[in-house]
Motif scaffolding. Structure first.
Motif, PDB file in Angstrom:
ATOM      1  N   UNK A   4      38.962  46.053  55.359  1.00 23.60           N
ATOM      2  CA  UNK A   4      37.367  46.320  55.372  1.00 23.60           C
ATOM      3  C   UNK A   4      37.451  47.692  54.496  1.00 23.60           C
ATOM      4  N   UNK A   5      38.150  48.472  55.194  1.00 24.15           N
ATOM      5  CA  UNK A   5      38.111  49.932  54.599  1.00 24.15           C
ATOM      6  C   UNK A   5      38.273  49.801  52.971  1.00 24.15           C
ATOM      7  N   UNK A   6      39.375  49.242  52.690  1.00 22.38           N
ATOM      8  CA  UNK A   6      39.659  48.976  51.194  1.00 22.38           C
ATOM      9  C   UNK A   6      38.873  48.231  50.307  1.00 22.38           C
ATOM     10  N   UNK A   7      38.287  47.280  50.959  1.00 21.32           N
ATOM     11  CA  UNK A   7      37.160  46.606  50.277  1.00 21.32           C
ATOM     12  C   UNK A   7      35.978  47.379  50.049  1.00 21.32           C
ATOM     13  N   UNK A   8      35.465  48.109  51.102  1.00 17.76           N
ATOM     14  CA  UNK A   8      34.413  48.958  50.954  1.00 17.76           C
ATOM     15  C   UNK A   8      34.463  50.030  50.041  1.00 17.76           C
ATOM     16  N   UNK A   9      35.638  50.833  50.013  1.00 19.24           N
ATOM     17  CA  UNK A   9      35.983  51.755  49.067  1.00 19.24           C
ATOM     18  C   UNK A   9      36.075  51.143  47.444  1.00 19.24           C
ATOM     19  N   UNK A  10      36.673  49.882  47.362  1.00 19.64           N
ATOM     20  CA  UNK A  10      36.575  49.250  46.063  1.00 19.64           C
ATOM     21  C   UNK A  10      34.951  48.771  45.578  1.00 19.64           C
ATOM     22  N   UNK A  11      34.227  48.462  46.703  1.00 21.93           N
ATOM     23  CA  UNK A  11      32.856  48.136  46.295  1.00 21.93           C
ATOM     24  C   UNK A  11      32.307  49.308  45.867  1.00 21.93           C
ATOM     25  N   UNK A  12      32.429  50.551  46.511  1.00 23.31           N
ATOM     26  CA  UNK A  12      31.798  51.827  45.955  1.00 23.31           C
ATOM     27  C   UNK A  12      32.308  52.197  44.535  1.00 23.31           C
ATOM     28  N   UNK A  13      33.533  52.054  44.362  1.00 25.51           N
ATOM     29  CA  UNK A  13      33.899  52.213  42.996  1.00 25.51           C
ATOM     30  C   UNK A  13      33.423  51.396  42.005  1.00 25.51           C
ATOM     31  N   UNK A  14      33.344  50.206  42.226  1.00 21.39           N
ATOM     32  CA  UNK A  14      32.840  49.312  41.378  1.00 21.39           C
ATOM     33  C   UNK A  14      31.159  49.509  41.014  1.00 21.39           C
TER      34      UNK A  14
END
Length: 160
Positions: A4-14
């Motif tokens: 979940x943390x990785x996906x949230x970080x990816x979403x923020x960068x995207x």
């Protein structure tokens, strides 16, 4: 939780990257053309990937509330506001305000249990977290201004 943390970080960068691209597209077209292009390409990509991974199951929309359908309209507002905000404020300042607004409204909706969310108790710690981020934005914006003003003054006085 880690995923979940990785996906949230990816979403923020995207989101940040997309906002920069959208602003660059907007420099060559108008806001509505940018929004149409962004959401149109997103539709084509989502449809294609969805069909590849889910097939016809993608169109099974059981027990969905009718008002959930306005999400696409909200997306139009998001793209228009982000493109214009970035154009007027710059990417870092605009995105920091957007993220803070997201956090503040998520806290509000969670605390009130709106939009079908499970109600989460409001605490002073959560409010303080949002206020710390707002304080960081103020420091970020005002901190750069003083350096910029000093540089301009030095330039005007011939000190550089």
């Amino acid at each position: 939780m880690f995923l979940g943390l990785l996906l949230a970080l990816a979403a923020g960068s995207l989101v940040s990257m997309q906002n920069i691209f959208n602003t660059k597209v907007n420099e060559h077209t108008g806001s509505w053309a940018t929004t149409t292009l962004v959401l149109g390409m997103g539709f084509v990509a989502s449809l294609t990937i969805g069909l590849l991974f889910e097939g016809k199951q993608m169109f099974t929309l059981q027990n969905m509330q009718p008002w959930y359908w306005i999400s696409g309209l909200i997306g139009v507002g998001v793209v228009i506001c982000l493109v214009q905000g970035t154009k007027l404020l710059g990417p870092t300042y605009a995105i920091s305000i957007v993220l803070t607004a997201q956090l503040a409204f998520a806290l509000l909706w969670d605390s009130l249990g709106w939009l079908g969310l499970e109600q989460v108790p409001f605490t002073i710690n959560k409010l303080l977290g949002v206020l710390v981020i707002v304080g960081g934005i103020v420091v970020f914006k005002l901190g750069g201004r003083r350096e910029s003003q000093k540089s301009k003054e030095a330039s005007v006085l011939g000190l550089e």
